[in-house]
Design a protein around this motif. Structure first.
Motif: not given
Length: 124
Positions: A108-118
């Motif tokens: 979840l933490a990585m997914a949130r970060r990746q979604l934020q960057q995209i």
């Protein structure tokens, strides 16, 4: 291929991604969809999650949280995570990204970060 198509494809590379939609909060219509399927109707999810975003925005207004913005909204199910991320760019105003993740295959933490960057690089 437009920036939206590229962003949706990039989002689907997030570990555990089941489906993604770019949604207009005013109409509830999905402007772009990738993934989903028989068990995940992204068109219905886009419309339903529009109500979630609108309700949160009304609640923030009632609480006089005028200086606050929604970073993301997380809905945790027994087998899935659903992330809703309103776009912050000027031309993305009124749109949000909806991402469904398989809870057992995602971080979840990585997914949130990746979604934020995209989202930060998305130009609609």
């Amino acid at each position: 291929m437009g920036s939206t198509d590229i962003a949706l494809k990039e989002i689907m590379t997030i570990e555990g991604a089941l489906g993604v939609a770019l949604v207009d909060v005013t109409s509830g219509l999905a402007l772009g969809i990738l993934g989903g399927g028989r068990d995940l109707d992204l068109t219905a999810a886009a419309a339903g999650n529009t109500d979630v975003v609108r309700a949160k925005m009304r609640t923030m207004e009632m609480l006089n949280l005028h200086n606050e913005t929604i970073e993301d909204i997380l809905i945790t199910l027994s087998g899935q995570y659903h992330l809703i991320r309103p776009l912050t760019s000027r031309n993305g105003s009124g749109l949000f990204l909806y991402l469904a993740l398989d809870r057992n295959r995602s971080n979840l933490a990585m997914a949130r970060r990746q979604l934020q960057q995209i989202e930060r690089n998305l130009d609609v």
